[in-house]
Write a protein that holds these residues in place. Structure first.
Motif, PDB file in Angstrom:
ATOM      1  N   GLN A  73       0.839  -1.189   0.000  1.00  0.00           N
ATOM      2  CA  GLN A  73       0.000   0.000   0.000  1.00  0.00           C
ATOM      3  C   GLN A  73       0.876   1.243   0.000  1.00  0.00           C
ATOM      4  OE1 GLN A  73      -2.623  -0.435   3.364  1.00  0.00           O
ATOM      5  NE2 GLN A  73      -3.902  -1.919   2.307  1.00  0.00           N
ATOM      6  N   PHE A 117      -8.982  -0.453 -17.970  1.00  0.00           N
ATOM      7  CA  PHE A 117      -9.082  -0.403 -16.523  1.00  0.00           C
ATOM      8  C   PHE A 117     -10.545  -0.608 -16.154  1.00  0.00           C
ATOM      9  CE2 PHE A 117      -9.626   3.967 -17.875  1.00  0.00           C
ATOM     10  CZ  PHE A 117     -10.524   4.544 -16.997  1.00  0.00           C
ATOM     11  N   THR A 169     -13.362   2.812  -6.747  1.00  0.00           N
ATOM     12  CA  THR A 169     -12.125   2.057  -6.910  1.00  0.00           C
ATOM     13  C   THR A 169     -11.856   1.908  -8.397  1.00  0.00           C
ATOM     14  OG1 THR A 169     -12.538   0.792  -4.879  1.00  0.00           O
ATOM     15  CG2 THR A 169     -10.946  -0.128  -6.430  1.00  0.00           C
ATOM     16  N   MET A 207      -9.231  -0.147 -11.063  1.00  0.00           N
ATOM     17  CA  MET A 207      -8.349  -1.310 -11.035  1.00  0.00           C
ATOM     18  C   MET A 207      -7.769  -1.587 -12.417  1.00  0.00           C
ATOM     19  SD  MET A 207      -9.073  -5.271  -9.987  1.00  0.00           S
ATOM     20  CE  MET A 207      -9.608  -5.751 -11.618  1.00  0.00           C
ATOM     21  N   TRP A 208      -6.495  -1.929 -12.429  1.00  0.00           N
ATOM     22  CA  TRP A 208      -5.786  -2.362 -13.625  1.00  0.00           C
ATOM     23  C   TRP A 208      -5.176  -3.723 -13.345  1.00  0.00           C
ATOM     24  CZ3 TRP A 208      -5.916   2.476 -11.715  1.00  0.00           C
ATOM     25  CH2 TRP A 208      -6.174   3.532 -12.597  1.00  0.00           C
ATOM     26  N   CYS A 209      -5.079  -4.557 -14.384  1.00  0.00           N
ATOM     27  CA  CYS A 209      -4.401  -5.850 -14.306  1.00  0.00           C
ATOM     28  C   CYS A 209      -3.352  -5.886 -15.400  1.00  0.00           C
ATOM     29  CB  CYS A 209      -5.368  -7.003 -14.557  1.00  0.00           C
ATOM     30  SG  CYS A 209      -6.709  -7.137 -13.402  1.00  0.00           S
ATOM     31  N   ILE A 238      -1.517  -6.339 -10.114  1.00  0.00           N
ATOM     32  CA  ILE A 238      -2.846  -5.753 -10.026  1.00  0.00           C
ATOM     33  C   ILE A 238      -2.682  -4.453  -9.264  1.00  0.00           C
ATOM     34  CG2 ILE A 238      -5.184  -5.973  -9.103  1.00  0.00           C
ATOM     35  CD1 ILE A 238      -4.847  -9.028  -9.352  1.00  0.00           C
ATOM     36  N   ARG A 260      -4.811  -1.082  -7.672  1.00  0.00           N
ATOM     37  CA  ARG A 260      -6.083  -0.442  -7.331  1.00  0.00           C
ATOM     38  C   ARG A 260      -5.814   0.950  -6.782  1.00  0.00           C
ATOM     39  NH1 ARG A 260      -6.643  -5.750  -5.670  1.00  0.00           N
ATOM     40  NH2 ARG A 260      -8.396  -6.875  -6.601  1.00  0.00           N
ATOM     41  N   TYR A 299      -7.934   3.734  -4.683  1.00  0.00           N
ATOM     42  CA  TYR A 299      -9.139   3.941  -3.881  1.00  0.00           C
ATOM     43  C   TYR A 299      -9.291   5.429  -3.614  1.00  0.00           C
ATOM     44  CZ  TYR A 299      -8.673  -1.040  -2.770  1.00  0.00           C
ATOM     45  OH  TYR A 299      -8.566  -2.405  -2.846  1.00  0.00           O
ATOM     46  N   GLN A 301      -2.883   0.614  -3.996  1.00  0.00           N
ATOM     47  CA  GLN A 301      -2.536  -0.729  -3.553  1.00  0.00           C
ATOM     48  C   GLN A 301      -2.162  -1.589  -4.742  1.00  0.00           C
ATOM     49  OE1 GLN A 301      -5.566  -2.772  -1.317  1.00  0.00           O
ATOM     50  NE2 GLN A 301      -4.441  -4.682  -1.313  1.00  0.00           N
ATOM     51  N   THR A 302      -1.060  -2.309  -4.600  1.00  0.00           N
ATOM     52  CA  THR A 302      -0.686  -3.307  -5.600  1.00  0.00           C
ATOM     53  C   THR A 302      -0.835  -4.683  -4.986  1.00  0.00           C
ATOM     54  OG1 THR A 302       1.652  -3.271  -4.949  1.00  0.00           O
ATOM     55  CG2 THR A 302       0.984  -1.775  -6.725  1.00  0.00           C
TER      56      THR A 302
END
Length: 178
Positions: A4, A22, A74, A76-78, A86, A88, A90, A128-129
């Protein structure tokens, strides 16, 4: 594994800028939770704790409805290629429409795309990853042209009419502010 951070570092910004898709997650106080995929060149990192994306006209407008009621969000990417990851972001979000003064400041950050209906600015309070080791590899081929072609063929007046008939309420009957 997961880490984080209080802000978007240059490495994380680089990861964001390399991705082709995303996901946006929002929820109102009640009703359905929404997760929307976003593509095209529609996201900008504004600074270490703010991002903005150009929200294009679609079949629904759930994100805008949720953010009017509860502005938590939120993104998010992958990583679908290269090292697993990953990411995120927030935070809380504000939606800006063409009628808002901020629109004129924000819109030039993005390419001119037909059907642009909102710019969403996210104030990021946590980055956060996580590992992403179970995310499969996918090969990017190209952007789809269908949405842009569809909106360009309709023109601004028909697009605005579409907003009022198809995007003014969420699937739960909540107003979207469009």
């Amino acid at each position: 594994m997961g880490k984080q951070y209080p802000a978007i570092s240059s490495d994380i910004q680089g990861f964001i800028e390399q991705q082709h898709i995303f996901f946006v997650g929002t929820a109102a106080a009640d009703g359905r939770v929404n997760i929307s995929p976003k593509g095209q060149d529609t996201l900008r990192v504004l600074d270490a704790n703010r991002v903005a994306w150009l929200n294009l006209t679609g079949s629904g407008n759930e994100t805008a409805a949720h953010l009017l009621e509860v502005n938590r969000i939120t993104l998010m990417w992958c990583a679908f290629e290269g090292k697993p990851n990953i990411l995120r972001l927030y935070g809380t979000a504000t939606v800006y429409h063409p009628r808002d003064p901020e629109w004129a400041e924000l819109l030039p950050l993005f390419p001119s795309l037909p059907g642009s209906r909102q710019v969403v600015v996210v104030d990021v309070d946590l980055v956060q990853t996580s590992c992403g080791m179970a995310v499969p590899f996918f090969e990017y081929r190209a952007e789809r042209d269908e949405l842009n072609d569809y909106m360009a063929q309709r023109g601004p007046e028909q697009v605005e009419q579409y907003w009022h008939t198809r995007n003014a309420q969420s699937i739960d009957g909540k107003p979207t502010g469009i």
